[in-house]
Design a protein around this motif. Sequence first.
Motif, mmCIF file in Angstrom:
data_model
loop_
_atom_site.group_PDB
_atom_site.id
_atom_site.type_symbol
_atom_site.label_atom_id
_atom_site.label_comp_id
_atom_site.label_asym_id
_atom_site.label_seq_id
_atom_site.Cartn_x
_atom_site.Cartn_y
_atom_site.Cartn_z
ATOM 1 N N ARG A 588 0.812 -1.214 0.000
ATOM 2 C CA ARG A 588 0.000 0.000 0.000
ATOM 3 C C ARG A 588 0.847 1.268 0.000
ATOM 4 N NH1 ARG A 588 -4.827 -2.243 4.037
ATOM 5 N NH2 ARG A 588 -6.096 -3.140 2.327
ATOM 6 N N ARG A 589 1.999 1.245 0.687
ATOM 7 C CA ARG A 589 2.840 2.438 0.627
ATOM 8 C C ARG A 589 3.448 2.604 -0.766
ATOM 9 N NH1 ARG A 589 7.693 0.158 4.553
ATOM 10 N NH2 ARG A 589 8.826 -1.034 2.947
ATOM 11 N N PHE A 590 3.727 1.472 -1.426
ATOM 12 C CA PHE A 590 4.209 1.556 -2.808
ATOM 13 C C PHE A 590 3.127 2.144 -3.715
ATOM 14 C CE2 PHE A 590 4.380 -0.637 -6.997
ATOM 15 C CZ PHE A 590 5.523 -0.014 -7.501
ATOM 16 N N LEU A 591 1.883 1.710 -3.530
ATOM 17 C CA LEU A 591 0.775 2.237 -4.331
ATOM 18 C C LEU A 591 0.601 3.732 -4.086
ATOM 19 C CD1 LEU A 591 -1.673 1.908 -6.188
ATOM 20 C CD2 LEU A 591 -2.999 1.157 -4.201
ATOM 21 N N GLU A 592 0.730 4.149 -2.845
ATOM 22 C CA GLU A 592 0.609 5.577 -2.532
ATOM 23 C C GLU A 592 1.705 6.383 -3.226
ATOM 24 O OE1 GLU A 592 0.463 8.527 1.395
ATOM 25 O OE2 GLU A 592 0.695 6.354 1.637
ATOM 26 N N PHE A 593 2.942 5.865 -3.212
ATOM 27 C CA PHE A 593 4.050 6.525 -3.904
ATOM 28 C C PHE A 593 3.781 6.633 -5.404
ATOM 29 C CE2 PHE A 593 7.774 5.303 -6.526
ATOM 30 C CZ PHE A 593 8.435 6.530 -6.533
ATOM 31 N N VAL A 594 3.307 5.548 -5.997
ATOM 32 C CA VAL A 594 3.038 5.537 -7.436
ATOM 33 C C VAL A 594 1.975 6.567 -7.794
ATOM 34 C CG1 VAL A 594 1.946 4.143 -9.233
ATOM 35 C CG2 VAL A 594 3.808 3.181 -7.869
ATOM 36 N N ARG A 595 0.896 6.593 -7.022
ATOM 37 C CA ARG A 595 -0.189 7.532 -7.330
ATOM 38 C C ARG A 595 0.251 8.976 -7.192
ATOM 39 N NH1 ARG A 595 -5.220 4.494 -4.158
ATOM 40 N NH2 ARG A 595 -5.853 3.126 -5.896
ATOM 41 N N GLU A 596 0.970 9.305 -6.120
ATOM 42 C CA GLU A 596 1.377 10.691 -5.893
ATOM 43 C C GLU A 596 2.441 11.135 -6.886
ATOM 44 O OE1 GLU A 596 2.638 11.077 -1.872
ATOM 45 O OE2 GLU A 596 0.613 10.850 -1.033
ATOM 46 N N ARG A 597 3.345 10.238 -7.216
ATOM 47 C CA ARG A 597 4.469 10.628 -8.070
ATOM 48 C C ARG A 597 4.103 10.644 -9.558
ATOM 49 N NH1 ARG A 597 10.161 10.861 -8.006
ATOM 50 N NH2 ARG A 597 10.711 11.641 -10.086
ATOM 51 N N PHE A 598 3.321 9.687 -10.023
ATOM 52 C CA PHE A 598 3.140 9.508 -11.472
ATOM 53 C C PHE A 598 1.708 9.751 -11.964
ATOM 54 C CE2 PHE A 598 6.569 6.577 -10.122
ATOM 55 C CZ PHE A 598 7.627 7.146 -10.830
ATOM 56 N N GLN A 599 0.710 9.758 -11.085
ATOM 57 C CA GLN A 599 -0.698 9.863 -11.503
ATOM 58 C C GLN A 599 -0.982 8.939 -12.702
ATOM 59 O OE1 GLN A 599 1.062 13.209 -11.515
ATOM 60 N NE2 GLN A 599 0.880 12.908 -9.303
ATOM 61 N N PRO A 600 -0.761 7.641 -12.570
ATOM 62 C CA PRO A 600 -0.875 6.727 -13.728
ATOM 63 C C PRO A 600 -2.325 6.384 -14.060
ATOM 64 C CG PRO A 600 -0.372 5.482 -11.759
ATOM 65 C CD PRO A 600 -0.372 6.930 -11.339
ATOM 66 N N ASP A 601 -2.538 6.058 -15.318
ATOM 67 C CA ASP A 601 -3.836 5.562 -15.777
ATOM 68 C C ASP A 601 -3.628 4.796 -17.082
ATOM 69 O OD1 ASP A 601 -6.480 4.993 -16.100
ATOM 70 O OD2 ASP A 601 -6.983 6.961 -16.962
ATOM 71 N N PRO A 602 -3.596 3.476 -17.014
ATOM 72 C CA PRO A 602 -3.837 2.626 -15.851
ATOM 73 C C PRO A 602 -2.527 2.153 -15.229
ATOM 74 C CG PRO A 602 -3.934 1.316 -17.826
ATOM 75 C CD PRO A 602 -3.607 2.716 -18.269
ATOM 76 N N ILE A 603 -2.665 1.294 -14.184
ATOM 77 C CA ILE A 603 -1.539 0.562 -13.595
ATOM 78 C C ILE A 603 -1.655 -0.885 -14.055
ATOM 79 C CG2 ILE A 603 -0.454 -0.200 -11.459
ATOM 80 C CD1 ILE A 603 -1.649 2.245 -10.086
ATOM 81 N N ARG A 604 -0.608 -1.396 -14.686
ATOM 82 C CA ARG A 604 -0.633 -2.785 -15.161
ATOM 83 C C ARG A 604 0.408 -3.593 -14.390
ATOM 84 N NH1 ARG A 604 -1.223 -0.018 -20.352
ATOM 85 N NH2 ARG A 604 -3.291 -0.487 -21.203
ATOM 86 N N VAL A 605 0.073 -4.811 -14.038
ATOM 87 C CA VAL A 605 0.997 -5.681 -13.306
ATOM 88 C C VAL A 605 1.313 -6.912 -14.147
ATOM 89 C CG1 VAL A 605 0.174 -4.856 -11.077
ATOM 90 C CG2 VAL A 605 -0.857 -6.887 -12.091
ATOM 91 N N GLU A 606 2.514 -7.431 -13.955
ATOM 92 C CA GLU A 606 2.967 -8.635 -14.666
ATOM 93 C C GLU A 606 2.716 -8.490 -16.169
ATOM 94 O OE1 GLU A 606 4.715 -11.082 -13.284
ATOM 95 O OE2 GLU A 606 4.627 -9.941 -11.413
ATOM 96 N N TYR A 607 3.234 -7.411 -16.742
ATOM 97 C CA TYR A 607 2.978 -7.072 -18.148
ATOM 98 C C TYR A 607 3.966 -7.833 -19.031
ATOM 99 C CZ TYR A 607 1.865 -4.164 -22.196
ATOM 100 O OH TYR A 607 1.450 -3.712 -23.429
ATOM 101 N N PRO A 608 3.481 -8.694 -19.956
ATOM 102 C CA PRO A 608 4.403 -9.506 -20.772
ATOM 103 C C PRO A 608 5.017 -8.697 -21.912
ATOM 104 C CG PRO A 608 2.136 -9.974 -21.370
ATOM 105 C CD PRO A 608 2.070 -8.999 -20.219
ATOM 106 N N ILE A 609 6.283 -8.948 -22.197
ATOM 107 C CA ILE A 609 6.954 -8.340 -23.346
ATOM 108 C C ILE A 609 7.725 -9.413 -24.102
ATOM 109 C CG2 ILE A 609 7.219 -6.108 -22.182
ATOM 110 C CD1 ILE A 609 10.303 -6.858 -22.081
ATOM 111 N N ALA A 610 7.947 -9.165 -25.379
ATOM 112 C CA ALA A 610 8.777 -10.036 -26.219
ATOM 113 C C ALA A 610 9.527 -9.144 -27.181
ATOM 114 C CB ALA A 610 7.926 -11.058 -26.961
ATOM 115 N N HIS A 611 10.805 -9.458 -27.400
ATOM 116 C CA HIS A 611 11.644 -8.567 -28.207
ATOM 117 C C HIS A 611 12.746 -9.388 -28.858
ATOM 118 C CE1 HIS A 611 13.749 -5.096 -29.596
ATOM 119 N NE2 HIS A 611 14.726 -5.161 -28.712
ATOM 120 N N LEU A 612 13.047 -9.073 -30.141
ATOM 121 C CA LEU A 612 14.136 -9.736 -30.857
ATOM 122 C C LEU A 612 15.403 -8.910 -30.698
ATOM 123 C CD1 LEU A 612 14.793 -12.150 -32.692
ATOM 124 C CD2 LEU A 612 14.400 -10.643 -34.653
#
Length: 689
Positions: A588-612
Amino acid sequence: LADRVILVGDVKQAIYGLRGSDQALVFDTLEELAEGDAVTETLEHNWLSRAPLVDYVNTVFATAFHQSLDPARVVLKPKRDAATEAPAVARWTLAGRGFDDRFAALAAGVADLVASGYPVVDPESKAVRPVRYGDIAVLARTNSRVEGIARALRSRRVPMKMTMRGLLTAPEIGLARACLRCLNDDSDTLAVAEVVALAGGAPPEAWLTDRLTWLADGKEGRDWDGGQPMVRRVRTLREAAASLSPLETVVRVLNDVGIRETVTAWGPDSIKAAQRQRNLDALLDLAVLYEEHCAAQHEAASLTGFLFWLEEPSSPELDLQPVVTSGDAVHVLTYHRAKGLEWPVVVLTDFDDEEMNRLWEPRMAQLEGFDIRAPLSGRAVRWWPDLFRRRTRGVPARHAIEASDEGEECARLSLEEQRRLAYVGMSRARDLLVVAVPAGRLRRGAWLEAFDAPFLLPDGDTLELPHGTTVPTVARDFQAASGLAAAEPFAPRWFEERPPGNFPRTPARPSDAEAVAGATVAEVVAFGERIPVARGDMARVGDGLHAVIAMVLVNPEAPDAEDRAHAILEAHGAAPAIRAEDAVAAARRFLEFVRERFQPDPIRVEYPIAHLLDDGRHAAGRIDVLLETAEGPVILDHKSSPLAESEWPAEALKHSGQLAAYRSAFEAAGRSAATWIHFAVSGGAVRVE
């Protein structure tokens, strides 16, 4: 089975007697329902076609159906706004003695129509624009006529869409099969000769002379390649082919020995070149079907088996060439396949054909009165074997059968179905209906006579219907040689050949990337106290804490967050080392930091990536937290190391390679991302550049 049943249909479009459907059963059912307490609702409006077209079709079929249907079930009211005054009905008279000449004249008419800029209403935008090839459909009664029209359009260089037979006899498939046979059996010199002839265009006398000379010089017969590079490329695949499935083998042969490039160069135009490529793709589909067949039959799939399977296809559908659907192209299909579809322009053919009589086909007969409670009772199959075939004149027995009560009833039912088939065709057009007929007088018993509508074919600029309405029309004559467009030069292009790269095959994990030299710490932020963590397996603690943070970010208001966290930590074996309430507090303190610092929309977790990667490896992983912000994406990766704030920068730089891998994936997609390391146990974050 149900308290209420709704039946939706159009009796004017019952056209599948050729497939064994029994329209009488449908009509009897509807009649019984109508006599009971069923409520019949008839749709009164036509929202599809222009008003003149609706009037024309209404008039033709109110007359044609007058003995079987109430006019109220035939006549529709037009509802589409009038957007053009162009002709609504056209008569094309096609010159020529045989079908090929008339098909060529038809192709000329299609090309002329597009060149004229005839105005149609775009089905999507509703704006008026010139007609395109893709707005036009040509309907024929049989598949063989469809194929003939398609060939004529292709010869005219008019793009078209249809499915044609002859896949397995197409020359490009012949070349591919010869290469597969050559790969499968090194003694199959006939396959080698086919490759030499097809790939190199060598005449038989040339490759046969080369073959005889080779043998006369005492060389091994199976080593002969006719000087054809494609044969040599096929032979280089033999060692690898021993461990490949039939599908994998076909893929390698089609893509590695030059078949695709060769058949593209055959031309003679881009349309045919595209069809050849699609045919080769269809061979891949056949390989898939063959392997599925073997799996279903519990048989071993092999290249030999696949080649034999192609010799005797189990269904005619396997010999169909695929449709080249890309681009603007005329649709060519049968009346039956057109049911349910619509086009701005519809061209109808074969109205000069003789009416079809299904007397000589198997059919159902109702021997007793129809009972809706047992609709299939009292029925039998009847079939008159056609012993006469094409002999229609001077055969008393045939004439007697046709003149019998049953013969006349079959003729009546066939006539009604032919009227319904014509209705399907005429009601497909939105803006222009073209009736194409051969020059001269129509034969006796022609399909056109089934409508009892002598006004059907226009011969001028207007057509006055029997009830006084006037329809704008046009009449044109076409012949095969009129206005043939010059062929555009065909210059096939292909991808440049590149040598295979010696890339490492081991996939790359971003978390295993080495630290990046020159990486710097741009910012350090502390936002909480260190949470207590007992000694234990820190890998388990890290996995459990990661999962708890993800749970809180996804559902931050969950009232049972601590119970869920305890279950998560138990599942990861981390419960002995960290309490659930401490893990939730860290999240919850991490979430509070994220909201105050970045104002994100949306927040995504475990986001998959693939790259060559540049070295050819495939890098794949999951970003712990991805934030979408006004300044761009922000990537945060959790670390469970319980270090003091003074040690955060050095520890964060150890993971600079992982963060760089994430950044490079976003840069490849045209985006720039900021990257952070989150120290979940210690309560802080470090931005790394």
